[in-house]
Enzyme design. Structure first.
Site, mmCIF file in Angstrom:
data_model
loop_
_atom_site.group_PDB
_atom_site.id
_atom_site.type_symbol
_atom_site.label_atom_id
_atom_site.label_comp_id
_atom_site.label_asym_id
_atom_site.label_seq_id
_atom_site.Cartn_x
_atom_site.Cartn_y
_atom_site.Cartn_z
ATOM 1 N N SER A 187 7.570 -46.140 -16.576
ATOM 2 C CA SER A 187 9.036 -46.321 -16.605
ATOM 3 C C SER A 187 9.584 -46.806 -17.940
ATOM 4 C CB SER A 187 9.451 -47.326 -15.541
ATOM 5 O OG SER A 187 9.717 -46.658 -14.349
ATOM 6 N N LYS A 236 11.778 -44.548 -19.913
ATOM 7 C CA LYS A 236 13.194 -44.324 -19.565
ATOM 8 C C LYS A 236 14.138 -44.868 -20.640
ATOM 9 C CE LYS A 236 12.152 -44.695 -14.606
ATOM 10 N NZ LYS A 236 12.090 -45.639 -13.464
ATOM 11 N N TYR A 255 10.025 -35.220 -16.802
ATOM 12 C CA TYR A 255 10.042 -36.642 -16.421
ATOM 13 C C TYR A 255 8.613 -37.153 -16.193
ATOM 14 C CZ TYR A 255 10.507 -40.791 -13.514
ATOM 15 O OH TYR A 255 10.358 -42.058 -13.008
ATOM 16 N N TYR A 308 13.851 -53.821 -12.631
ATOM 17 C CA TYR A 308 14.016 -53.436 -11.219
ATOM 18 C C TYR A 308 14.814 -54.508 -10.476
ATOM 19 C CZ TYR A 308 9.803 -50.926 -12.751
ATOM 20 O OH TYR A 308 8.885 -50.206 -13.435
ATOM 21 N N VAL A 363 5.040 -49.187 -14.061
ATOM 22 C CA VAL A 363 4.028 -49.427 -13.020
ATOM 23 C C VAL A 363 2.574 -49.353 -13.499
ATOM 24 C CG1 VAL A 363 5.376 -48.865 -10.954
ATOM 25 C CG2 VAL A 363 4.192 -47.049 -12.184
HETATM 26 N N1 GLN Z 1 6.340 -42.389 -13.033
HETATM 27 C C1 GLN Z 1 6.696 -43.466 -12.160
HETATM 28 C C2 GLN Z 1 7.579 -42.981 -11.039
HETATM 29 O O1 GLN Z 1 8.390 -42.115 -11.251
HETATM 30 C C3 GLN Z 1 7.415 -44.504 -12.974
HETATM 31 C C4 GLN Z 1 7.816 -45.686 -12.146
HETATM 32 C C5 GLN Z 1 7.721 -46.985 -12.850
HETATM 33 O O2 GLN Z 1 7.018 -47.184 -13.825
HETATM 34 N N2 GLN Z 1 8.404 -47.925 -12.272
HETATM 35 O O3 GLN Z 1 7.497 -43.458 -9.933
#
Ligand code: GLN
Length: 327
Positions: A78, A81, A203, A255, A273
């Site tokens: 994530s 992003k 993505y 989050y 994650v």
């Molecule tokens: N690739 C993971 C997903 O889309 C990224 C989520 C994350 O790092 N929180 O669920």
């Protein structure tokens, strides 16, 4: 910089030796903390060594401090992003991007399947729905052209070429039904165009970018330094978008822990994650932490602990009246 002495008896300027000593101390202290879970919903992430741990700091004048497994590659997840949001802003401008994705924190999990009732926009670019919509905006005629644009953008922040980890990409591509559902929901409301399989592939590829903890700190330091990589001096994103990026990650980067994080640590940050954590100390330094065991919200357990201590010890909280400068 001032010669004032802060109330906790630390000098107002943080000296390099103090930074390295603090990293070593925090590494040794939190290495012993072995709680949390690996992310298992992406099967490839469940295979990672849970013991891995590193902390790196790069200052805006290019000083580098590191401890632990800082060369170990992991997928950015994530944290990507943040940078893809910057690329979309650079390609389309603030107004167009804002028309597609809001800037409101959700208080929900990163993978919640929700859109704003009225506007049908995803709430913000740091939850999965918002990130997928942002990725769908990246320009290019072919998927390879879009991926190549993205990789060059990441190269600007990191200072060297990086690759997509194919195993993680395929692992997420075959199991990412929830993200697929979100993309379909957004297509239903006309918030993304019909090439959703291409957008999802891109993505999943951005999330599977292989980096190490030192790269993460350089990326954070680039954001701290108005978008200019402090080691290569490459401008990775136009400086006018730094305020957009930092305000969004300040309010939405952790989050459904974002409020508590802002209260306790008080710095723009983004976690992923795979256990990465990127922290920006605007105008001063970038911090990268990697430790794959996660808490129930999906943030690195050791990462959060180390950040809380670093912020407190160095007085890094943005609203701390005893803020200190790096020497
Ligand atoms: N690739 C993971 C997903 O889309 C990224 C989520 C994350 O790092 N929180 O669920």
């Amino acid at each position: 910089m001032s010669n004032e002495v802060a109330a906790n008896n630390s000098p107002a300027t943080i000296q390099p030796v103090e930074i390295q000593e603090t990293l070593d101390e925090l590494y040794n202290k939190y290495r012993l903390l072995q709680i949390g879970q690996l992310a298992t919903y992406i099967p490839e992430l469940a295979k990672v060594n849970p013991e891995l741990f590193s902390i790196c700091i790069i200052t805006v004048d290019g000083q580098c401090f590191k401890v632990g497994d800082f060369q170990q590659l992991f997928t950015i997840q994530s944290i990507s992003k943040v940078f893809v949001y910057g690329l979309a802003l650079a390609e389309h401008g603030r107004e167009q991007v804002l028309a597609k994705v809001g800037v409101e924190p959700t208080g929900d999990a990163f993978n919640a399947i929700i859109l704003d009732e009225k506007s049908k926009r995803p709430y913000n670019p740091m939850v999965n729905a918002g990130a997928i919509a942002i990725t769908s905006l990246i320009k290019g005629n072919e998927p390879t052209e879009r991926l190549s644009r993205m990789l060059s953008m990441f190269e600007g922040y990191i200072g060297h070429e990086t690759t997509v980890d194919m195993l993680t990409f395929m692992s997420e591509r075959t199991t990412g039904h929830r993200n697929r559902a979100m993309a379909h929901l957004m297509l239903n409301f006309g918030m993304i165009d019909e090439k959703i399989d291409e957008a999802l592939d891109l993505y999943f590829q951005q999330c599977s970018l292989a980096i190490n903890c030192l790269d993460l700190a350089v990326m954070a330091a680039t954001l701290s330094n108005q978008g200019r990589n402090p080691l290569t001096h490459v401008q990775a994103v136009p400086s006018c978008y730094i305020r957009d990026i930092l305000s969004v990650i300040y309010t939405c980067g952790m989050y459904n822990f974002a409020g508590e994080w802002a209260y306790k640590v008080g710095l723009p940050a983004k976690s992923g994650v795979s256990g990465g954590l990127l922290i920006v100390v605007p105008g001063q330094m970038g911090i990268g932490i990697f430790s794959p065991l996660l808490d129930e919200r999906g943030n690195s357990v050791r990462g959060v602990k180390v950040s809380e201590e670093l912020s407190q010890r160095f007085g890094l909280h943005l609203f701390d009246c005893k803020k200190r400068d790096v020497g």
